[in-house]
Design a protein around this motif. Structure first.
Motif, mmCIF file in Angstrom:
data_model
loop_
_atom_site.group_PDB
_atom_site.id
_atom_site.type_symbol
_atom_site.label_atom_id
_atom_site.label_comp_id
_atom_site.label_asym_id
_atom_site.label_seq_id
_atom_site.Cartn_x
_atom_site.Cartn_y
_atom_site.Cartn_z
ATOM 1 N N UNK A 172 -10.325 -22.512 2.165
ATOM 2 C CA UNK A 172 -11.170 -21.587 1.403
ATOM 3 C C UNK A 172 -12.525 -22.157 1.012
ATOM 4 N N UNK A 173 -12.939 -23.278 1.571
ATOM 5 C CA UNK A 173 -14.273 -23.802 1.269
ATOM 6 C C UNK A 173 -14.961 -24.236 2.558
ATOM 7 N N UNK A 174 -16.276 -24.126 2.539
ATOM 8 C CA UNK A 174 -17.050 -24.560 3.696
ATOM 9 C C UNK A 174 -16.647 -23.863 4.964
ATOM 10 N N UNK A 175 -16.458 -22.529 4.891
ATOM 11 C CA UNK A 175 -16.068 -21.814 6.097
ATOM 12 C C UNK A 175 -17.136 -20.801 6.473
ATOM 13 N N UNK A 176 -17.274 -20.598 7.770
ATOM 14 C CA UNK A 176 -18.325 -19.736 8.306
ATOM 15 C C UNK A 176 -17.715 -18.636 9.152
ATOM 16 N N UNK A 177 -18.337 -17.464 9.127
ATOM 17 C CA UNK A 177 -17.916 -16.395 10.021
ATOM 18 C C UNK A 177 -19.093 -15.519 10.382
ATOM 19 N N UNK A 178 -18.899 -14.702 11.406
ATOM 20 C CA UNK A 178 -19.962 -13.837 11.928
ATOM 21 C C UNK A 178 -19.743 -12.398 11.488
ATOM 22 N N UNK B 173 -11.147 -22.731 13.507
ATOM 23 C CA UNK B 173 -11.230 -24.101 14.014
ATOM 24 C C UNK B 173 -11.779 -24.953 12.878
ATOM 25 N N UNK B 174 -11.108 -26.055 12.602
ATOM 26 C CA UNK B 174 -11.402 -26.846 11.410
ATOM 27 C C UNK B 174 -11.554 -28.320 11.773
ATOM 28 N N UNK B 175 -12.570 -28.941 11.220
ATOM 29 C CA UNK B 175 -12.768 -30.367 11.459
ATOM 30 C C UNK B 175 -11.620 -31.162 10.845
ATOM 31 N N UNK B 176 -11.087 -32.113 11.621
ATOM 32 C CA UNK B 176 -9.974 -32.922 11.131
ATOM 33 C C UNK B 176 -10.419 -33.856 10.008
ATOM 34 N N UNK B 177 -11.618 -34.394 10.119
ATOM 35 C CA UNK B 177 -12.188 -35.147 9.002
ATOM 36 C C UNK B 177 -13.323 -34.300 8.433
ATOM 37 N N UNK C 173 -18.665 -24.605 20.594
ATOM 38 C CA UNK C 173 -17.274 -24.590 21.049
ATOM 39 C C UNK C 173 -16.661 -23.208 20.870
ATOM 40 N N UNK C 174 -16.978 -22.557 19.754
ATOM 41 C CA UNK C 174 -16.382 -21.258 19.441
ATOM 42 C C UNK C 174 -16.779 -20.182 20.451
ATOM 43 N N UNK C 175 -17.929 -20.357 21.088
ATOM 44 C CA UNK C 175 -18.359 -19.379 22.092
ATOM 45 C C UNK C 175 -17.366 -19.282 23.250
ATOM 46 N N UNK C 176 -16.645 -20.350 23.477
ATOM 47 C CA UNK C 176 -15.669 -20.375 24.567
ATOM 48 C C UNK C 176 -14.261 -20.011 24.096
ATOM 49 N N UNK C 177 -14.140 -19.622 22.824
ATOM 50 C CA UNK C 177 -12.821 -19.364 22.242
ATOM 51 C C UNK C 177 -12.824 -18.003 21.551
ATOM 52 N N UNK C 178 -12.529 -16.945 22.270
ATOM 53 C CA UNK C 178 -12.596 -15.596 21.701
ATOM 54 C C UNK C 178 -11.624 -15.342 20.559
ATOM 55 N N UNK C 179 -10.586 -16.162 20.434
ATOM 56 C CA UNK C 179 -9.617 -15.968 19.355
ATOM 57 C C UNK C 179 -10.090 -16.528 18.017
ATOM 58 N N UNK C 180 -11.171 -17.294 18.038
ATOM 59 C CA UNK C 180 -11.650 -17.926 16.810
ATOM 60 C C UNK C 180 -12.432 -16.910 15.964
ATOM 61 N N UNK C 181 -11.969 -16.713 14.721
ATOM 62 C CA UNK C 181 -12.632 -15.804 13.781
ATOM 63 C C UNK C 181 -13.523 -16.553 12.796
ATOM 64 N N UNK C 182 -13.144 -17.787 12.502
ATOM 65 C CA UNK C 182 -13.748 -18.548 11.411
ATOM 66 C C UNK C 182 -13.932 -19.992 11.851
#
Length: 411
Positions: free
Chosen positions: A283-289, A330-334, A243-252
């Motif tokens: 601040x937990x379980x987050x990923x970035x490039x 972008x964060x999972x709601x659950x 999903x993030x590939x289609x969203x250039x504003x997403x950093x994390x």
């Protein structure tokens, strides 16, 4: 206390049975060989001097041995997009063991590279790492710790000012860092500074110095030893990356939010939101490039001099000040990630790992039918104004921490 060469590991690896009809005696012999190798590899770490431990740390970071590489071969093409799971560890091994168990039970975990970054070296740590058999694993060791420098910076120098002595009295005593209190007049405490130093060193070392990831184009998932994950977290992370590939504003990318109500919440297991990254929640379980890291390292001066010993508050402030634009996640709601370390450095609560793990297990079992969704759906965009610089927490006023932090950035 020497780590055996990679060639020795390869010999043991190559001796592994290649068919289901392997001789049980041969398998038992192999297990004995591996157990013996492991015992020789790290049976004397607890008795080493600080000087010997520093040599061991340097050797480990230089060798960058990947355990289980033969069992889970990865082509250069797959390596470039490989999921990399990074776990920051101190010495709360009761939590780390539970995390490892949850990782082992996760679907698709065999495709990941697990990097354990530790700031305390021990036989127990080595045993836990060497017993990981479900994916590739690498151990890196923070070289800037009190264990390695027990009577000098970045540990506590006996000439250092007492933390609460006050600036006026510190100047009278002429203690070593009398001119470097934090904004509240308190002086350095190594146990607090160590957390931010470790996070900064680990992040920089992986992006800049881990050779096997020199061409990596994928995402690094940042965890700590007291986090737990759902069985479908790799699957969900892959869906989020797509999903993030289609969203250039997403950093994390965040696997969940850290807030009390979410454990029993009724949010969809397949929906996500887009929000400004905020320390109390993300601040937990987050990923970035690497692109996000490149922006972060460009703000090294701001990160290294901001008077807050918390890396996550500093990370948030850098986004909103130096970068001029809060990090978007972008964060999972659950959630697919859970925090069980309520007895951490910010709390005096006693550790009850079993009770906390049972709480997470019950939550996951109650939503088991929603795990492994076929796709994700967009829920909402919340561009709330994040807490920015307002009032730093202090604990990071010592010029030596600033200088070391900047040195890490430049290395």
């Amino acid at each position: 206390g020497k780590i055996l060469p990679a060639a020795t590991e390869a010999v043991a690896r190559d001796a592994q049975p290649t068919t289901k009809a392997a001789d049980p005696k041969a398998a038992a012999t192999l297990q004995s060989l591996l157990a013996m190798k492991e015992k020789v590899a790290h049976s004397k770490l607890d008795g080493m001097s600080a000087v010997e431990l520093r040599a061991h740390v340097d050797k480990t970071n230089q060798e960058q041995t990947i355990l289980n590489e033969g069992a889970f071969p990865t082509s250069p093409e797959k390596r470039r997009q490989q999921i990399v799971i990074v776990v920051q560890v101190h010495n709360r091994y009761q939590f780390l063991r539970v995390l490892v168990k949850y990782l082992e039970n996760a679907g698709n975990i065999s495709e990941a590279l697990l990097i354990v970054s530790a700031d305390f070296v021990s036989d127990e740590l080595m045993t836990i790492v060497h017993n990981v058999k479900f994916c590739q694993v690498m151990l890196i060791l923070c070289p800037h710790t009190s264990q390695l420098y027990p009577s000098s910076f970045p540990g506590t120098d006996p000439r250092d000012c007492p933390a609460r002595v006050g600036r006026e009295e510190a100047l009278k005593q002429n203690c070593l860092n009398a001119n470097s209190p934090d904004r509240y007049g308190n002086f350095r405490e190594a146990k607090f500074s160590a957390i931010k130093l470790h996070w900064w060193w680990k992040t920089s070392f992986i992006f800049k110095h881990v050779r096997v990831l020199s061409d990596h184009e994928g995402w690094l998932l940042m965890l700590e030893e007291d986090h737990l994950l759902s069985r479908d977290f790799v699957h969900v992370l892959r869906l989020m990356i797509a999903q993030a590939k289609e969203k250039p504003d997403i950093d994390i990318i965040n696997l969940g939010r850290q807030k009390k109500s979410v454990m029993g919440g009724d949010a969809s297991g397949s929906s996500y939101s887009e929000v400004w990254w905020s320390s109390p929640f993300n601040n937990m379980g987050f990923a970035f490039r690497k692109a996000t890291y490149t922006e972060l390292i460009a703000c090294s001066k701001e990160f290294c001099h901001y008077d807050d010993y918390n890396w996550d508050w500093t990370f948030q402030v850098v986004g909103a000040t130096c970068r001029k634009k809060p990090w978007m996640t972008m964060v999972m709601d659950w959630p697919r990630v859970f925090h069980i370390g309520k007895c951490g450095i910010h709390s005096k609560l006693a550790c009850d790992v079993e009770a906390e793990e049972a709480r997470v297990r019950t939550t996951l079992e109650s939503r088991s039918s929603e795990l492994f969704p076929a796709s994700l759906s967009f829920s909402t965009t919340i561009r709330q104004r994040p807490v920015v610089a307002g009032k730093p927490n202090g604990g990071w006023g010592d010029s030596r921490d600033h200088e070391l932090c900047m040195k890490i950035s430049a290395s």
